[in-house]
Design a protein around this motif. Structure first.
Motif, mmCIF file in Angstrom:
data_model
loop_
_atom_site.group_PDB
_atom_site.id
_atom_site.type_symbol
_atom_site.label_atom_id
_atom_site.label_comp_id
_atom_site.label_asym_id
_atom_site.label_seq_id
_atom_site.Cartn_x
_atom_site.Cartn_y
_atom_site.Cartn_z
ATOM 1 N N ARG A 50 16.066 -42.103 27.260
ATOM 2 C CA ARG A 50 16.391 -42.152 28.688
ATOM 3 C C ARG A 50 17.014 -43.515 28.951
ATOM 4 O O ARG A 50 16.324 -44.548 28.892
ATOM 5 C CB ARG A 50 15.132 -41.945 29.536
ATOM 6 C CG ARG A 50 14.553 -40.556 29.379
ATOM 7 C CD ARG A 50 13.718 -40.138 30.577
ATOM 8 N NE ARG A 50 12.469 -40.859 30.659
ATOM 9 C CZ ARG A 50 11.523 -40.610 31.578
ATOM 10 N NH1 ARG A 50 11.720 -39.672 32.479
ATOM 11 N NH2 ARG A 50 10.397 -41.296 31.578
ATOM 12 N N LEU A 51 18.310 -43.511 29.214
ATOM 13 C CA LEU A 51 19.078 -44.743 29.373
ATOM 14 C C LEU A 51 19.683 -44.827 30.764
ATOM 15 O O LEU A 51 19.983 -43.809 31.392
ATOM 16 C CB LEU A 51 20.222 -44.801 28.350
ATOM 17 C CG LEU A 51 19.860 -44.896 26.872
ATOM 18 C CD1 LEU A 51 21.131 -44.845 26.040
ATOM 19 C CD2 LEU A 51 19.081 -46.165 26.584
ATOM 20 N N GLY A 52 19.904 -46.063 31.203
ATOM 21 C CA GLY A 52 20.629 -46.278 32.440
ATOM 22 C C GLY A 52 22.107 -45.991 32.249
ATOM 23 O O GLY A 52 22.604 -45.903 31.119
ATOM 24 N N LYS A 53 22.825 -45.867 33.347
ATOM 25 C CA LYS A 53 24.245 -45.495 33.286
ATOM 26 C C LYS A 53 25.057 -46.535 32.519
ATOM 27 O O LYS A 53 25.965 -46.185 31.761
ATOM 28 C CB LYS A 53 24.798 -45.338 34.699
ATOM 29 C CG LYS A 53 24.197 -44.158 35.448
ATOM 30 C CD LYS A 53 24.763 -44.063 36.860
ATOM 31 C CE LYS A 53 24.132 -42.890 37.617
ATOM 32 N NZ LYS A 53 24.636 -42.807 39.020
ATOM 33 N N GLY A 54 24.722 -47.811 32.699
ATOM 34 C CA GLY A 54 25.479 -48.856 32.018
ATOM 35 C C GLY A 54 25.338 -48.768 30.514
ATOM 36 O O GLY A 54 26.329 -48.827 29.772
ATOM 37 N N GLU A 55 24.108 -48.617 30.043
ATOM 38 C CA GLU A 55 23.877 -48.493 28.601
ATOM 39 C C GLU A 55 24.491 -47.206 28.061
ATOM 40 O O GLU A 55 25.004 -47.173 26.943
ATOM 41 C CB GLU A 55 22.371 -48.523 28.297
ATOM 42 C CG GLU A 55 21.740 -49.889 28.366
ATOM 43 C CD GLU A 55 22.228 -50.818 27.258
ATOM 44 O OE1 GLU A 55 22.959 -50.372 26.361
ATOM 45 O OE2 GLU A 55 21.877 -52.013 27.312
ATOM 46 N N GLU A 56 24.426 -46.156 28.839
ATOM 47 C CA GLU A 56 25.017 -44.885 28.416
ATOM 48 C C GLU A 56 26.513 -45.048 28.175
ATOM 49 O O GLU A 56 27.063 -44.565 27.177
ATOM 50 C CB GLU A 56 24.776 -43.826 29.495
ATOM 51 C CG GLU A 56 25.145 -42.411 29.076
ATOM 52 C CD GLU A 56 24.105 -41.773 28.171
ATOM 53 O OE1 GLU A 56 24.471 -41.504 27.009
ATOM 54 O OE2 GLU A 56 22.970 -41.548 28.600
ATOM 55 N N GLN A 57 27.175 -45.763 29.078
ATOM 56 C CA GLN A 57 28.624 -45.920 28.991
ATOM 57 C C GLN A 57 29.053 -46.868 27.878
ATOM 58 O O GLN A 57 30.184 -46.790 27.394
ATOM 59 C CB GLN A 57 29.161 -46.419 30.340
ATOM 60 C CG GLN A 57 29.028 -45.397 31.458
ATOM 61 C CD GLN A 57 29.359 -45.971 32.818
ATOM 62 O OE1 GLN A 57 29.608 -47.178 32.958
ATOM 63 N NE2 GLN A 57 29.356 -45.131 33.845
ATOM 64 N N THR A 58 28.155 -47.743 27.453
ATOM 65 C CA THR A 58 28.512 -48.715 26.408
ATOM 66 C C THR A 58 27.925 -48.345 25.044
ATOM 67 O O THR A 58 27.784 -49.198 24.174
ATOM 68 C CB THR A 58 28.041 -50.131 26.799
ATOM 69 O OG1 THR A 58 26.622 -50.116 27.046
ATOM 70 C CG2 THR A 58 28.767 -50.610 28.047
ATOM 71 N N GLY A 59 27.573 -47.075 24.864
ATOM 72 C CA GLY A 59 27.120 -46.620 23.552
ATOM 73 C C GLY A 59 25.698 -46.980 23.214
ATOM 74 O O GLY A 59 25.352 -47.144 22.040
#
Length: 254
Positions: free
Chosen positions: A95-104
């Motif tokens: 479960r990741l935040g949007k920022g981490e999701e977008q940066t791999g």
């Protein structure tokens, strides 16, 4: 339900603890400062270290304290734990935040390694110390099957320097950059040796460069293994014992 990766280990983990273990702080911060996995990571790190230490102590009575410490470091390193996580496809369950999701973030070594430790902590709290230790040893068992791991993981920069000297190339240079705020800075590093490019990350420049060197060393080892396999196959096709010598009778003839 998350946790399908645990089926192969035959352990029953409390579902709330498991979800917590899979929750990165970036997700928690975007959801009203919800709990995240860093406390479980702290617990799991201790359990991991103890289980690995006991195994190495018992199985290697000939090694010195320093040698045992180096082997333990190789097995509990960020790179090693990230490798374990990828083998479990753990990134898909985070479960990741949007920022981490977008940066791999699902494939970042540091996040994957921290999550493995958090899962170990969840297993410990859901079961008992013996079960948690057994779980740890099952996780690292694939790492122990690789005899070359220790030399390359423990001193990967020297491995690359020797390879460069053998090829007549200059010593490998590292390109390292840091991103993020001071309290959560992440460094990424790249090293090139011929056509091999190693990449790594860590919470310090040194850790990131070591990770990049390990990645490059692993690629070199894989390439050597592939070449050895091709040579073995070629030799088996041209076994001298099966090739008739000039003037000799053909096989199966008088």
């Amino acid at each position: 339900m998350p946790g399908g990766f645990l089926h192969a280990f035959d352990v029953a983990v409390d579902q709330e603890l498991l979800e917590l273990a899979l929750t990165h702080r970036s997700w928690a911060y975007e959801h009203g400062a919800a709990p995240h996995n860093e406390r479980l990571e702290f617990l799991g790190d201790s359990i991991l270290g103890q289980a690995v230490t006991v195994k190495l102590y018992r199985e290697h009575p000939d090694l010195t304290e320093g040698e045992l410490a180096k082997r333990r470091a190789a097995l509990v390193s960020t790179l090693a734990l990230a490798e374990v996580a990828r083998g479990l496809d753990l990134g898909a369950e985070l479960r990741l935040g949007k920022g981490e999701e977008q940066t791999g973030g699902r494939d970042k070594d540091s996040i994957l390694a921290d999550t493995v430790e958090a899962v170990i902590g969840a297993v410990f709290l859901s079961t008992d110390p013996d079960t948690a230790a057994r779980f740890v040893l099952q996780l690292i068992d694939p790492l122990l099957d690789d005899p070359d791991r220790f030399t390359e993981v423990l001193d990967p920069k020297t491995t690359l320097q020797k390879e460069a000297a053998t090829r007549g190339l200059p010593s490998p240079a590292y390109d390292t950059e840091g991103t993020g705020p001071d309290h959560a800075r992440v460094f990424t590093s790249t090293v090139r040796l011929g056509d091999v490019v190693g990449r790594g990350e860590g919470t310090s420049k040194k850790v990131a460069e070591l990770a990049a060197a390990r990645d490059a060393a692993a690629q070199l080892r894989a390439a050597r293994a592939a070449r050895s396999g091709r040579k073995a196959r070629h030799s088996s096709k041209a076994d001298p014992a099966l090739v008739a010598q000039p003037g000799a009778p053909a096989a199966g003839r008088a």
